[in-house]
Design a protein around this motif. Structure first.
Motif, PDB file in Angstrom:
ATOM      1  N   CYS A   1      21.250  23.732  35.464  1.00  9.94           N
ATOM      2  CA  CYS A   1      20.403  22.541  35.357  1.00  9.94           C
ATOM      3  C   CYS A   1      19.109  22.786  34.588  1.00  9.94           C
ATOM      4  O   CYS A   1      18.336  21.869  34.385  1.00  9.94           O
TER       5      CYS A   1
ATOM      6  N   CYS B   1      20.352  28.055  42.980  1.00  8.29           N
ATOM      7  CA  CYS B   1      19.308  27.234  42.376  1.00  8.29           C
ATOM      8  C   CYS B   1      18.802  26.225  43.409  1.00  8.29           C
ATOM      9  O   CYS B   1      19.611  25.537  44.033  1.00  8.29           O
TER      10      CYS B   1
ATOM     11  N   CYS C   1      17.801  28.612  36.092  1.00  4.88           N
ATOM     12  CA  CYS C   1      19.146  28.181  36.448  1.00  4.88           C
ATOM     13  C   CYS C   1      19.848  27.808  35.152  1.00  4.88           C
ATOM     14  O   CYS C   1      19.362  26.968  34.396  1.00  4.88           O
TER      15      CYS C   1
ATOM     16  N   CYS D   1      19.814  22.261  41.816  1.00 12.26           N
ATOM     17  CA  CYS D   1      21.180  21.730  41.693  1.00 12.26           C
ATOM     18  C   CYS D   1      22.175  22.390  42.657  1.00 12.26           C
ATOM     19  O   CYS D   1      23.219  21.824  42.946  1.00 12.26           O
TER      20      CYS D   1
HETATM   21 ZN   LIG Z   1      20.111  24.441  38.887  1.00 11.56          ZN
END
Ligand SMILES: [Zn+2]
Length: 156
Positions: free
Chosen positions: A106, A53, A103, A56
């Motif tokens: 997050c 991701c 993701c 994050c």
């Molecule tokens: Zn993420």
């Protein structure tokens, strides 16, 4: 996929968003807003990737494929597994696919690609081949019913 066409790539837009997040022009809350529906679609129909991701860096991204088109009727707007798309592409004339990366940690999400799939993209020869395969499969079933009805006849 063979019948994929009119591909629109959104990687430039994604890069611009990520640049703005990096510069602090956009808050992460604004881009990490995957809905509960999108998150569950990622969990149940998503295609795992090896890409981390970009926000994050805790989790790998999952690709969700949404399908749209008149021929899909009630299925329009549903998420489908990638493996189901070639089957649909052989049975339907044309439908739209939207690919969203998500993701699951997050909730970052972004549209990355859209394209058309379906039999309309096949050449006449390819369509003949697909139909021949389908016809021989049907004929195989026919032969079975044929022989069983013959047995039924001879018994009479
Ligand atoms: Zn993420």
């Amino acid at each position: 996929m063979r019948t994929q066409r009119q591909v629109v790539d959104y990687s430039l837009q994604k890069r611009a968003v990520l640049r703005d997040v990096h510069n602090g022009k956009i808050g992460t809350l604004e881009v990490c807003d995957a809905s509960p529906y999108l998150k569950s679609a990622a969990r149940f129909h998503g295609e795992p990737t090896d890409d981390r991701c970009p926000i994050c860096r805790r989790d790998n991204l999952t690709l969700v494929h949404y399908i749209y088109g008149d021929e899909l009727k009630q299925s329009a707007g549903q998420a489908r597994k990638l493996a189901e798309l070639p089957v649909l592409a052989m049975t339907l004339r044309e439908f739209q696919v939207f690919v969203v990366e998500v993701c699951q940690s997050c909730a970052w999400n972004h549209l990355i690609e859209q394209y058309l799939l379906g039999r309309d993209a096949l050449t006449a020869d390819e369509l003949d081949h697909v139909e021949a395969v389908a016809a021989s499969a049907a004929a195989g079933r026919h032969r079975e019913t044929g022989s069983s009805s013959q047995r039924w006849d001879s018994r009479r």
